[in-house]
Design a protein around this motif. Structure first.
Motif, PDB file in Angstrom:
ATOM      1  N   MET A 255       0.851  -1.176   0.000  1.00 21.19           N
ATOM      2  CA  MET A 255       0.000   0.000   0.000  1.00 21.19           C
ATOM      3  C   MET A 255       0.899   1.242   0.000  1.00 21.19           C
ATOM      4  SD  MET A 255      -2.931   1.215   2.729  1.00 21.19           S
ATOM      5  CE  MET A 255      -3.732  -0.358   2.616  1.00 21.19           C
ATOM      6  N   ASN A 256       0.553   2.207  -0.820  1.00 23.53           N
ATOM      7  CA  ASN A 256       1.337   3.445  -0.942  1.00 23.53           C
ATOM      8  C   ASN A 256       0.714   4.553  -0.097  1.00 23.53           C
ATOM      9  OD1 ASN A 256       3.003   2.179  -2.812  1.00 23.53           O
ATOM     10  ND2 ASN A 256       1.763   2.837  -4.529  1.00 23.53           N
ATOM     11  N   LEU A 257       1.519   5.110   0.809  1.00 23.90           N
ATOM     12  CA  LEU A 257       1.070   6.154   1.721  1.00 23.90           C
ATOM     13  C   LEU A 257       1.785   7.461   1.413  1.00 23.90           C
ATOM     14  CD1 LEU A 257       1.485   4.157   5.067  1.00 23.90           C
ATOM     15  CD2 LEU A 257      -0.479   4.137   3.507  1.00 23.90           C
TER      16      LEU A 257
ATOM     17  N   ALA B 213       7.146  -3.518   5.938  1.00 24.93           N
ATOM     18  CA  ALA B 213       6.973  -4.575   4.930  1.00 24.93           C
ATOM     19  C   ALA B 213       5.721  -4.382   4.072  1.00 24.93           C
ATOM     20  CB  ALA B 213       6.921  -5.936   5.616  1.00 24.93           C
ATOM     21  N   ASP B 214       4.670  -3.790   4.641  1.00 20.70           N
ATOM     22  CA  ASP B 214       3.388  -3.691   3.939  1.00 20.70           C
ATOM     23  C   ASP B 214       3.122  -2.330   3.304  1.00 20.70           C
ATOM     24  OD1 ASP B 214       2.755  -6.319   4.693  1.00 20.70           O
ATOM     25  OD2 ASP B 214       1.992  -5.618   6.629  1.00 20.70           O
ATOM     26  N   TYR B 215       3.976  -1.339   3.568  1.00 19.15           N
ATOM     27  CA  TYR B 215       3.710   0.018   3.094  1.00 19.15           C
ATOM     28  C   TYR B 215       4.941   0.626   2.441  1.00 19.15           C
ATOM     29  CZ  TYR B 215       0.426  -0.854   6.859  1.00 19.15           C
ATOM     30  OH  TYR B 215      -0.494  -1.432   7.691  1.00 19.15           O
TER      31      TYR B 215
ATOM     32  N   SER C 181      -2.724   4.479  12.623  1.00 19.94           N
ATOM     33  CA  SER C 181      -2.938   3.027  12.781  1.00 19.94           C
ATOM     34  C   SER C 181      -4.370   2.557  12.498  1.00 19.94           C
ATOM     35  CB  SER C 181      -2.459   2.534  14.137  1.00 19.94           C
ATOM     36  OG  SER C 181      -3.241   3.070  15.169  1.00 19.94           O
ATOM     37  N   PRO C 182      -5.417   3.301  12.865  1.00 20.80           N
ATOM     38  CA  PRO C 182      -6.769   2.808  12.541  1.00 20.80           C
ATOM     39  C   PRO C 182      -7.022   2.601  11.048  1.00 20.80           C
ATOM     40  CG  PRO C 182      -6.889   4.610  14.124  1.00 20.80           C
ATOM     41  CD  PRO C 182      -5.468   4.531  13.654  1.00 20.80           C
ATOM     42  N   TYR C 183      -6.280   3.323  10.213  1.00 19.15           N
ATOM     43  CA  TYR C 183      -6.467   3.220   8.769  1.00 19.15           C
ATOM     44  C   TYR C 183      -5.627   2.102   8.141  1.00 19.15           C
ATOM     45  CZ  TYR C 183      -8.736   7.649   9.484  1.00 19.15           C
ATOM     46  OH  TYR C 183      -9.580   8.635   9.928  1.00 19.15           O
ATOM     47  N   LEU C 184      -4.688   1.588   8.915  1.00 17.85           N
ATOM     48  CA  LEU C 184      -3.796   0.560   8.381  1.00 17.85           C
ATOM     49  C   LEU C 184      -4.096  -0.822   8.935  1.00 17.85           C
ATOM     50  CD1 LEU C 184      -0.404   2.489   8.500  1.00 17.85           C
ATOM     51  CD2 LEU C 184      -2.096   2.425   6.674  1.00 17.85           C
ATOM     52  N   ASP C 185      -4.835  -0.900  10.016  1.00 16.00           N
ATOM     53  CA  ASP C 185      -5.132  -2.202  10.636  1.00 16.00           C
ATOM     54  C   ASP C 185      -6.333  -2.868  10.014  1.00 16.00           C
ATOM     55  OD1 ASP C 185      -3.014  -1.833  12.330  1.00 16.00           O
ATOM     56  OD2 ASP C 185      -4.232  -0.981  13.932  1.00 16.00           O
TER      57      ASP C 185
END
Length: 106
Positions: free
Chosen positions: A1-3, A25-27, A102-106
């Motif tokens: 995911m690109n932030l 690892a995920d972003y 964190s609420p947007y990534l979990d």
């Protein structure tokens, strides 16, 4: 995911957020600023690349909508409400960013 993390001058808040998430690892994270004096200026290309766009203040969201209306029409712009009260990698700033994002990534 690109932030993408956005503040005014891309000096303290958004580069701190980028540093927190860039080696995850995920972003993939990048940062930019809305002002002409920004270290790295926000572009339509960067906004197109982003899956999520985090802005530090409501005014940053409005500037993005005003300047790049077509680019962000289908994008989620998230206001973190983090004031420009901290230096780069300040511990309080890091905690504030993590708890807000964190609420947007979990």
């Amino acid at each position: 995911m690109n932030l993408v993390f956005v503040c005014s001058r891309n000096q303290w808040r958004s580069p701190t957020a980028e540093a927190i998430y860039k080696n995850h690892a995920d972003y993939t994270a990048k940062s930019a600023g809305t002002e002409l004096s920004a270290r790295i200026k926000l572009t339509a290309k960067l906004l197109e690349w982003a899956d999520l766009i985090f802005v530090m203040e409501k005014r940053h969201k409005q500037r993005i909508i005003d300047k790049f209306p077509d680019t962000v029409r289908s994008k989620q712009l998230i206001v973190l409400d983090i004031p420009d009260d901290y230096g780069y990698m300040n511990e309080e700033l890091i905690e504030s960013i993590k708890s807000s994002v964190s609420p947007y990534l979990d």
